[in-house]
Design an enzyme around this catalytic site. Structure first.
Site, PDB file in Angstrom:
ATOM      1  N   HIS A 296       0.833  -1.195   0.000  1.00  0.00           N
ATOM      2  CA  HIS A 296       0.000   0.000   0.000  1.00  0.00           C
ATOM      3  C   HIS A 296       0.874   1.255   0.000  1.00  0.00           C
ATOM      4  O   HIS A 296       0.447   2.316  -0.439  1.00  0.00           O
ATOM      5  CB  HIS A 296      -0.925   0.032   1.222  1.00  0.00           C
ATOM      6  CG  HIS A 296      -1.980  -1.008   1.183  1.00  0.00           C
ATOM      7  ND1 HIS A 296      -1.790  -2.251   1.746  1.00  0.00           N
ATOM      8  CD2 HIS A 296      -3.215  -1.016   0.644  1.00  0.00           C
ATOM      9  CE1 HIS A 296      -2.886  -2.972   1.554  1.00  0.00           C
ATOM     10  NE2 HIS A 296      -3.767  -2.246   0.886  1.00  0.00           N
TER      11      HIS A 296
ATOM     12  N   ASP B 251      -4.563  -5.369  -8.719  1.00  0.00           N
ATOM     13  CA  ASP B 251      -4.886  -4.699  -7.467  1.00  0.00           C
ATOM     14  C   ASP B 251      -5.033  -3.192  -7.743  1.00  0.00           C
ATOM     15  O   ASP B 251      -4.757  -2.712  -8.838  1.00  0.00           O
ATOM     16  CB  ASP B 251      -3.780  -4.966  -6.437  1.00  0.00           C
ATOM     17  CG  ASP B 251      -4.256  -4.823  -4.998  1.00  0.00           C
ATOM     18  OD1 ASP B 251      -5.344  -4.248  -4.776  1.00  0.00           O
ATOM     19  OD2 ASP B 251      -3.543  -5.274  -4.095  1.00  0.00           O
TER      20      ASP B 251
END
Length: 186
Positions: free
Chosen positions: A61, A126
């Site tokens: 992230h 993703d």
């Protein structure tokens, strides 16, 4: 995420606390039980994050993880769980052991083609706005790179319509242009 994360457990700083075991093959057992349970209720499963994040030392992230040779064991677990009914989400992590040490798996034709040879369902990149992809161009350039003829759904988050962060997705053509307009809220 919308499905159980499948990967190895890892300590602070690297892996997140949503892994289903260690090593990779052992995680397939727990992942299979979880997937079977949700599928009994008519919910489609999504395997994530191919090829595995367990050997990475940072959170994708925020930064781009580089995966060690252990990623081969994690791939074997995905092989055990893949089916035509289950989507697979590809991680933003570099996997030199799988043949591409330059690009994250989600943007790597080498890694995505390796996955596409399995009997899996849709292959999904993703969230393309994650910190791991910071140096890989604009959102449009990332979407084009994520598509290679098999990877046709791209996902990102934003707060353009509310103060809350929302998840959006779009189908992408072989030329890398967005098919769905407006973007589909997931």
């Amino acid at each position: 995420g919308a499905g159980p994360a499948r990967g190895r457990a890892r300590g602070p700083g690297g892996g997140l606390a949503r892994r289903l075991g260690t090593p990779g093959r052992a995680a397939a057992g727990g992942g299979g039980v979880c997937l079977a349970a949700i599928e009994r209720f008519g919910v489609a499963g999504c395997l994530k994050h191919y090829p595995g994040l367990g050997s990475g030392a940072v959170d994708s992230h925020l930064q781009l993880p580089e995966l060690g040779d252990e990623v081969r064991d994690e791939c074997a677990a995905f092989d055990l769980l893949c089916s035509a009914e289950r989507a697979v989400m590809v991680a933003h992590a570099v996997a030199p052991a799988l043949g591409d040490g330059l690009r994250p798996g989600s943007l790597s034709p080498v890694v995505v083609r390796r996955l596409a040879r399995r009997a899996c369902g849709p292959i999904i990149a993703d969230d393309l706005e994650m910190g791991a992809l910071g140096r890989f161009g604009t959102l449009g350039e990332r979407a084009a790179a994520a598509f290679d003829g098999t990877n046709y759904i791209v996902v990102w988050h934003d707060n353009r319509y509310t103060c809350n962060v929302n998840l959006y997705g779009a189908r992408v053509s072989q030329a890398g242009s967005v098919i769905d307009s407006p973007d589909v809220k997931l």
